[in-house]
Design an enzyme around this catalytic site. Sequence first.
Site: not given
Ligand code: BV8
Ligand code: ZN
Length: 237
Positions: A185, A146, A123, A209, A115, A97-99
């Site tokens: 998470s 463009c 563009c 985790n 992601h 999921q990492n970018v």
């Molecule tokens: C989709 C790129 C179909 C951008 C990201 C209501 C309305 C509209 C949509 C939704 C809705 N309800 C649900 C949805 C779907 C939505 C969603 O899930 N929303 C969430 C907020 C509820 N998902 C989407 O929209 C996806 N598309 O479903 O399409 C659709 C279409 C239209 C309408 C509905 C559905 C697209 C999701 C992609 C979003 N883009 N990133 C950018 O980076 O700027 S998501 C973003 O969060 C990152 O990619 C990240 O990877 C991802 C998840 O977060 P985590 O990676 O888990 O990171 P986080 O910080 O949360 O947690 C870190 C974890 O690491 C913790 O657990 C911590 O304890 C642990 N940790 C800490 N240190 C360590 C460790 N673990 C190990 N070792 C360590 N040292």
């Molecule tokens: Zn262009």
Amino acid sequence: MKTAKEWVRGSRSLCVLTGAGVSAESGVPTFRGEGGLWKGRDPVSLATPGAFAEDPGGVWEWYQWRRGKIRGCAPNPGHLSLAAVEREKPDFLLVTQNVDGLHRAAGSRRMVEIHGNIWIVRCTGCGAERDERGDFETLPPRCGSCGGILRPGVVWFGEMLPREASEAAAEMLDRCEVLIVAGTSAVVAPASGYAAAAKRRGARVIEVNPDETPISGICDAVFRGRSAELLPALLTD
Ligand code: BV8
Ligand code: ZN
């Protein structure tokens, strides 16, 4: 750990799902940990097509800040152990999921970035894409050919995942004997449903985790600790 290592060693098809936590020890801020907020704004409110349409310059400020933070970060032993194990497994896929691009920098190639990637810019006018590592002078950046506004090559909330990456992940989840879920998470769909899907199909699911997550309860093994230490322990003899 011994049993889990056996599951991993004995598996023919191994899938690993990673989240921002795997890059935390490289110094990349996670989404929801401390420091995840940016100027007091929630990333979920910034990472959307609506936010970008409304204020492309402001959203680019956030991405330019993140690119600056990540640029100085190097892969950690967790990334390196994933790159190494893919060379030993007949059937392996890393679904991230990492970018931040750190898995590729560590040498991972059998990998899909579901992601997208923060170093890719696309563009919004002509669709041209390129890998751009530098800072942009003016925000939002514009396309040389463009004049359209360039956007980060990441998947925003409300956007569909890249089809190929999503299909490759689904196929692997359908056949893997073991799924390791590290550093996520498990709140963002559809990736948050991958563990349950693999479990339903009979795969062994292992979580790495420091904290409890919504999928902890369905895992066959849970290792509460840091991925830079636990992934190498799990993946190497
Ligand atoms: C989709 C790129 C179909 C951008 C990201 C209501 C309305 C509209 C949509 C939704 C809705 N309800 C649900 C949805 C779907 C939505 C969603 O899930 N929303 C969430 C907020 C509820 N998902 C989407 O929209 C996806 N598309 O479903 O399409 C659709 C279409 C239209 C309408 C509905 C559905 C697209 C999701 C992609 C979003 N883009 N990133 C950018 O980076 O700027 S998501 C973003 O969060 C990152 O990619 C990240 O990877 C991802 C998840 O977060 P985590 O990676 O888990 O990171 P986080 O910080 O949360 O947690 C870190 C974890 O690491 C913790 O657990 C911590 O304890 C642990 N940790 C800490 N240190 C360590 C460790 N673990 C190990 N070792 C360590 N040292
Ligand atoms: Zn262009």
